[in-house]
Write a protein that holds these residues in place. Structure first.
Motif, mmCIF file in Angstrom:
data_model
loop_
_atom_site.group_PDB
_atom_site.id
_atom_site.type_symbol
_atom_site.label_atom_id
_atom_site.label_comp_id
_atom_site.label_asym_id
_atom_site.label_seq_id
_atom_site.Cartn_x
_atom_site.Cartn_y
_atom_site.Cartn_z
ATOM 1 N N ASN A 354 0.812 -1.217 0.000
ATOM 2 C CA ASN A 354 0.000 0.000 0.000
ATOM 3 C C ASN A 354 0.845 1.267 0.000
ATOM 4 N N VAL A 355 2.146 1.088 -0.169
ATOM 5 C CA VAL A 355 3.085 2.204 -0.151
ATOM 6 C C VAL A 355 3.628 2.405 -1.564
ATOM 7 N N TYR A 356 3.828 3.660 -1.954
ATOM 8 C CA TYR A 356 4.231 3.958 -3.327
ATOM 9 C C TYR A 356 5.341 5.001 -3.335
ATOM 10 N N LEU A 357 6.014 5.074 -4.472
ATOM 11 C CA LEU A 357 6.962 6.155 -4.729
ATOM 12 C C LEU A 357 6.216 7.246 -5.475
ATOM 13 N N PHE A 358 6.194 8.444 -4.900
ATOM 14 C CA PHE A 358 5.464 9.569 -5.474
ATOM 15 C C PHE A 358 6.442 10.633 -5.972
ATOM 16 N N ASP A 359 6.012 11.349 -6.993
ATOM 17 C CA ASP A 359 6.700 12.547 -7.483
ATOM 18 C C ASP A 359 5.857 13.739 -7.052
ATOM 19 N N SER A 360 6.445 14.660 -6.291
ATOM 20 C CA SER A 360 5.658 15.785 -5.791
ATOM 21 C C SER A 360 5.296 16.778 -6.889
ATOM 22 N N GLY A 361 5.961 16.675 -8.056
ATOM 23 C CA GLY A 361 5.648 17.572 -9.169
ATOM 24 C C GLY A 361 6.136 18.989 -8.984
ATOM 25 N N THR A 362 7.086 19.195 -8.086
ATOM 26 C CA THR A 362 7.520 20.566 -7.769
ATOM 27 C C THR A 362 8.874 20.928 -8.367
ATOM 28 N N GLU A 363 9.680 19.926 -8.761
ATOM 29 C CA GLU A 363 11.014 20.208 -9.284
ATOM 30 C C GLU A 363 11.323 19.260 -10.437
ATOM 31 N N GLU A 364 11.922 19.779 -11.490
ATOM 32 C CA GLU A 364 12.234 18.932 -12.635
ATOM 33 C C GLU A 364 13.198 17.816 -12.235
ATOM 34 N N ASP A 365 12.915 16.618 -12.742
ATOM 35 C CA ASP A 365 13.695 15.450 -12.374
ATOM 36 C C ASP A 365 15.018 15.394 -13.121
ATOM 37 N N GLU A 366 16.026 14.944 -12.409
ATOM 38 C CA GLU A 366 17.328 14.628 -12.991
ATOM 39 C C GLU A 366 17.584 13.140 -12.765
#
Length: 415
Positions: A354-366
């Protein structure tokens, strides 16, 4: 509020009914179910020494080979390839490798051939280059020459060899972001010792490590077959077993409520979540877990360590938590509105599913583990490029990231 376990609730109610001598129905009684829970988050990453590794092929005089990789500030390149017309000599930078960024954090580019030398593995007695009967092109089988037990050093014997820069050329190109391409060219065709370069290995590592050899020390088991016979499989296996991505987790936050108080997938991040997801800063939240079990002060969660937090919840409450994946720009591991009771019973056991890896969407990914705007390499908090996105689940952010089940194990225990 008293904690009353569900299994005893009916018995208590029956006693009340019998005592009052009436027909009170169970659904007319106020029902409050609560429990104390402990959540444990374990970092199960397997710690690795090296970031990337790979193989080079046979490079004959007049030909070249290129390979590409991602690397971050603080990373260096090491490689080794045998001079085939020898007994146990190999071309390589020194034991520390070639730094891939300068002191100002700029990528190193151009011809770095002056950093390459001819080394003697010290495992087989040297013969005259190009004619020795125990050298690969003339020996009857691998590992046939007389052994010696000398430490690895720059070649220094009674024979004559062309200068390294007359035989090998190494160039670095920066392809943008964290991507580099290395080209190794065999330019020995015009020397007195034209020779192939045997299949070798390369590895990206921290600039204070010595993954292939240490000068003045005896060669490792993997270097001997590479330097004597161009056999790179043993050293490649050694490096592969110690290469890969891993990351600490940052101090995290949690909430217990009927509605989510930390984040919701598909919505924009709050300022507090942005700080947590980009910089591991949990100060914008009230309920925090920040000290690894067994530690007396707050700190990151390293592989093999655990965070733990305890709370009391009632039926209808949900659990949310978030902890930054430090070797990223704005990813966090968390759960979003997890029901704490199922069919009237407190949940228990492994809840990693029930746990996931999330992207907060606040900073461009490297590239994970290499980006200059990730916490271990950035100049200061909040230095990356704003993304202006929404919170989303990341299935496979970059190709070096393992599955979530290989990153963390999360369990919950009702008391």
């Amino acid at each position: 509020m008293k904690n009353v376990r569900l299994f005893s609730f009916s018995a208590i109610l029956a006693s009340i009914v019998m005592f009052n001598g009436c027909d009170t129905k169970e659904d007319e009684m106020p029902e409050t179910i609560s429990s104390e829970f402990t959540v444990t988050i374990e970092n199960i990453f397997e710690a690795k020494d090296y970031f990337h590794t790979g193989l080079t092929g046979l490079i004959t005089p007049g030909n070249s080979e290129s390979f590409s990789f991602n690397a971050g500030i603080g990373h260096a390149l090491s490689f080794a390839t045998m001079l085939v017309e020898s007994n146990d000599l190999f071309y390589s930078p020194d034991e520390d490798g070639i730094p891939l960024y300068d002191e100002d954090g700029n990528p190193v580019i151009g011809d770095v051939s002056t950093m390459i030398s001819l080394w003697d593995a010290g495992t087989e007695i040297n013969e005259a280059p190009g004619v020795g009967p125990n050298q690969p092109l003339r020996q009857s089988e691998a590992n046939t020459g007389p052994s010696e037990n000398n430490p690895v050093n720059l070649v220094n014997d009674t024979f004559t060899y062309p200068a390294s820069q007359e035989s090998i050329k190494v160039e670095i190109a920066h392809d943008g972001g964290t991507m580099f391409t290395i080209t190794i060219t065999n330019i020995s065709e015009n020397t007195e010792l034209p020779s192939p370069f045997a299949p070798g290995v390369w590895v990206i590592h921290n600039d204070d490590q010595m993954p292939i050899f240490s000068s003045n020390e005896i060669a490792g088991l993997g270097l001997e077959p590479l330097a004597e016979d161009g056999g790179n499989s043993v050293l490649n296996t050694e490096l592969m077993n110690n290469t890969g991505y891993f990351s600490p987790l940052a101090p995290g936050v949690y909430s217990i409520a009927a509605e989510n108080m930390i984040f919701m997938s598909g919505q924009s991040s709050s300022a507090a979540l942005e700080s947590l997801a980009e910089d591991g800063d949990a100060s914008g939240f009230d309920q925090v877990f920040n000290a690894p079990v067994g530690m007396s002060s707050p700190g990151p969660l390293l592989p093999g360590s655990t965070y733990s937090f305890t709370f009391t919840a009632e039926k209808g409450d949900k659990l949310s938590f978030a902890s930054m994946l430090v070797q990223s720009n704005d990813w966090f591991i968390g759960a979003d509105n997890l029901d704490l009771f199922s069919n009237g019973m407190a949940i228990s056991g492994d809840i990693t599913g029930n746990v996931y890896l999330f992207d907060s969407g606040t900073e461009e990914d490297e590239y994970a583990g290499a980006g200059k705007n990730q916490p271990l390499r950035q100049a200061g908090p909040n230095t990356g490029i704003d993304e202006g996105g929404i919170i989303s689940k990341e299935a496979n952010p970059t190709n070096n990231i393992p599955t979530l089940a290989e990153m963390v194990k999360v369990t919950i225990t009702p008391m």
